[in-house]
Design a protein around this motif. Structure first.
Motif, mmCIF file in Angstrom:
data_model
loop_
_atom_site.group_PDB
_atom_site.id
_atom_site.type_symbol
_atom_site.label_atom_id
_atom_site.label_comp_id
_atom_site.label_asym_id
_atom_site.label_seq_id
_atom_site.Cartn_x
_atom_site.Cartn_y
_atom_site.Cartn_z
ATOM 1 N N ILE A 191 0.836 -1.320 -0.071
ATOM 2 C CA ILE A 191 0.089 -0.268 -0.041
ATOM 3 C C ILE A 191 0.975 1.250 0.135
ATOM 4 C CG2 ILE A 191 -1.886 1.225 1.351
ATOM 5 C CD1 ILE A 191 -2.472 -1.395 2.709
ATOM 6 N N VAL A 192 0.673 2.093 -1.011
ATOM 7 C CA VAL A 192 1.521 3.350 -1.176
ATOM 8 C C VAL A 192 0.629 4.529 -1.187
ATOM 9 C CG1 VAL A 192 3.349 4.624 -2.481
ATOM 10 C CG2 VAL A 192 3.570 2.147 -2.580
ATOM 11 N N PHE A 193 0.814 5.281 -0.189
ATOM 12 C CA PHE A 193 -0.050 6.307 -0.123
ATOM 13 C C PHE A 193 0.364 7.566 0.417
ATOM 14 C CE2 PHE A 193 0.196 4.915 4.196
ATOM 15 C CZ PHE A 193 0.053 6.123 4.996
ATOM 16 N N ALA A 229 -5.829 -14.876 4.812
ATOM 17 C CA ALA A 229 -4.683 -16.245 5.155
ATOM 18 C C ALA A 229 -3.948 -16.232 3.978
ATOM 19 C CB ALA A 229 -5.448 -17.376 5.277
ATOM 20 N N GLY A 230 -2.695 -15.893 4.367
ATOM 21 C CA GLY A 230 -1.491 -16.225 3.068
ATOM 22 C C GLY A 230 -1.045 -14.830 2.558
ATOM 23 N N ALA A 231 -1.508 -13.874 3.069
ATOM 24 C CA ALA A 231 -1.359 -12.271 2.506
ATOM 25 C C ALA A 231 -0.467 -11.591 3.704
ATOM 26 C CB ALA A 231 -2.595 -11.563 2.264
ATOM 27 N N SER A 232 0.411 -10.877 3.432
ATOM 28 C CA SER A 232 1.020 -9.928 4.353
ATOM 29 C C SER A 232 1.223 -8.616 3.588
ATOM 30 C CB SER A 232 2.676 -10.240 4.503
ATOM 31 O OG SER A 232 3.319 -10.232 3.512
ATOM 32 N N VAL A 233 1.398 -7.598 4.144
ATOM 33 C CA VAL A 233 1.387 -6.218 3.833
ATOM 34 C C VAL A 233 2.540 -5.547 4.083
ATOM 35 C CG1 VAL A 233 0.116 -3.895 4.007
ATOM 36 C CG2 VAL A 233 -1.166 -6.049 4.206
ATOM 37 N N LEU A 234 3.029 -4.641 2.936
ATOM 38 C CA LEU A 234 4.065 -3.302 2.817
ATOM 39 C C LEU A 234 3.400 -2.297 2.910
ATOM 40 C CD1 LEU A 234 6.981 -2.721 2.732
ATOM 41 C CD2 LEU A 234 6.897 -2.947 0.393
ATOM 42 N N TYR A 235 3.501 -1.518 4.209
ATOM 43 C CA TYR A 235 2.762 -0.180 4.200
ATOM 44 C C TYR A 235 3.525 1.158 4.189
ATOM 45 C CZ TYR A 235 -0.791 2.488 6.485
ATOM 46 O OH TYR A 235 -1.826 3.394 6.932
ATOM 47 N N LEU A 236 3.595 1.905 3.042
ATOM 48 C CA LEU A 236 4.566 2.802 2.565
ATOM 49 C C LEU A 236 3.790 4.051 2.513
ATOM 50 C CD1 LEU A 236 7.054 1.051 0.368
ATOM 51 C CD2 LEU A 236 7.346 1.308 2.920
ATOM 52 N N THR A 237 4.417 5.224 2.833
ATOM 53 C CA THR A 237 3.882 6.563 2.244
ATOM 54 C C THR A 237 4.661 6.903 1.190
ATOM 55 O OG1 THR A 237 5.810 7.830 3.286
ATOM 56 C CG2 THR A 237 3.817 7.343 4.671
ATOM 57 N N GLU A 240 6.226 9.062 0.427
ATOM 58 C CA GLU A 240 7.537 9.667 0.300
ATOM 59 C C GLU A 240 8.485 8.442 0.651
ATOM 60 O OE1 GLU A 240 4.580 12.911 1.370
ATOM 61 O OE2 GLU A 240 4.992 10.841 2.105
ATOM 62 N N GLU A 241 8.202 7.530 1.548
ATOM 63 C CA GLU A 241 9.164 6.305 1.539
ATOM 64 C C GLU A 241 9.329 5.568 0.576
ATOM 65 O OE1 GLU A 241 7.702 5.747 6.458
ATOM 66 O OE2 GLU A 241 6.631 4.858 4.841
ATOM 67 N N ALA A 242 8.246 5.461 -0.302
ATOM 68 C CA ALA A 242 8.347 4.374 -1.334
ATOM 69 C C ALA A 242 9.432 4.622 -2.125
ATOM 70 C CB ALA A 242 6.939 4.491 -2.238
ATOM 71 N N PRO A 243 10.049 5.764 -2.625
ATOM 72 C CA PRO A 243 11.152 5.719 -3.685
ATOM 73 C C PRO A 243 12.480 5.269 -3.001
ATOM 74 C CG PRO A 243 9.825 7.757 -3.931
ATOM 75 C CD PRO A 243 9.355 6.866 -2.598
ATOM 76 N N LYS A 244 12.425 5.133 -1.793
ATOM 77 C CA LYS A 244 13.677 4.507 -1.105
ATOM 78 C C LYS A 244 13.423 2.916 -0.960
ATOM 79 C CE LYS A 244 13.618 8.495 1.549
ATOM 80 N NZ LYS A 244 13.551 9.196 2.953
ATOM 81 N N ARG A 245 12.210 2.323 -1.368
ATOM 82 C CA ARG A 245 12.089 0.819 -1.210
ATOM 83 C C ARG A 245 11.637 0.270 -2.417
ATOM 84 N NH1 ARG A 245 10.165 0.104 4.175
ATOM 85 N NH2 ARG A 245 10.236 -2.038 3.761
ATOM 86 N N ALA A 288 8.300 9.428 -10.191
ATOM 87 C CA ALA A 288 9.411 8.588 -9.862
ATOM 88 C C ALA A 288 9.281 7.337 -10.292
ATOM 89 C CB ALA A 288 9.801 8.640 -8.278
ATOM 90 N N THR A 289 8.133 6.755 -10.614
ATOM 91 C CA THR A 289 8.031 5.489 -11.202
ATOM 92 C C THR A 289 8.428 5.269 -12.675
ATOM 93 O OG1 THR A 289 5.749 5.644 -11.975
ATOM 94 C CG2 THR A 289 5.939 4.860 -9.606
ATOM 95 N N SER A 290 8.757 6.326 -13.244
ATOM 96 C CA SER A 290 9.358 6.141 -14.558
ATOM 97 C C SER A 290 10.632 5.323 -14.623
ATOM 98 C CB SER A 290 9.883 7.573 -14.953
ATOM 99 O OG SER A 290 10.878 8.136 -14.277
#
Length: 202
Positions: free
Chosen positions: A15-17, A39-47, A49-54, A85-87
């Protein structure tokens, strides 16, 4: 790509928000809450601003859910900076065939939220992703309807929320909109698992 375990596939939903005043963050938390319950799902939770570093972590996700407030008829400037930045991802094709979905919030019932969701869907298309819609019929569109109905704003493309301009995130968005966001998180996680099972069967 999912990890395949003896008990079945596992998927990562990112989730990027961006949230300017906290209302969209509450929506993001609702999406996260129900995605994690699958069940079977996990979440990566990013702002945003954080996402371009990840980028490397996002490359491991099976699905990415985009979220931003709608300001002046489009996604917030902070989220658009992430979109630009997703370019780098476009050039590498790293997100091709991942799932994508979106959510947005504004003070007005319409507030041109559809324009923001369309921006997200176009971004997903440019990156070669598969868009997952909300999958809930519109609510509160008959005489016996209610403001408590899921998808009370009648949006099909993603999850929409409306937060009164004079109320803080402790009161808005209303429960129906947060429940609608929860359903989006659940749906994306389940579709990601379906795709993972299909790849495993193949």
């Amino acid at each position: 790509m999912p990890d395949i375990s003896p008990s079945g596939p596992e998927v990562l939903v990112a989730i990027v928000f961006h949230s300017g005043y906290g209302h969209t963050a509450r929506q993001a938390e609702a999406v996260r809450r129900c995605a994690e319950k699958v069940a079977g799902a996990s979440v990566l939770y990013l702002t945003s601003e954080e996402a371009p570093k990840r980028w490397d972590d996002l490359a491991q996700a099976d699905a990415i859910i985009f979220g931003a407030p709608t300001y002046m008829g489009s996604a917030s400037g902070q989220f658009k900076a992430f979109m630009d930045a997703t370019s780098k991802v476009f050039a590498s094709g790293a997100w091709r065939d991942k799932l994508a979905a979106g959510f947005t919030n504004s003070a007005s019932r319409s507030g041109d939220k559809l324009a923001t969701l369309l921006q997200f869907a176009i971004l997903a298309g440019q990156l070669g992703m598969h868009w997952v819609n909300l999958g809930i019929p519109p609510g509160n569109n008959q005489s016996n309807g209610s403001e408590e109905d899921l998808n009370r704003l009648g949006v099909f493309l993603g999850a929409a929320a409306q937060s009164n301009a004079d109320e803080g995130p402790d009161k808005a968005p209303p429960p129906a909109d947060l429940l609608t966001a929860e359903r989006l998180g659940e749906r994306v996680a389940k579709v990601a698992l379906q795709m993972a099972r299909g790849r495993m069967a193949a």
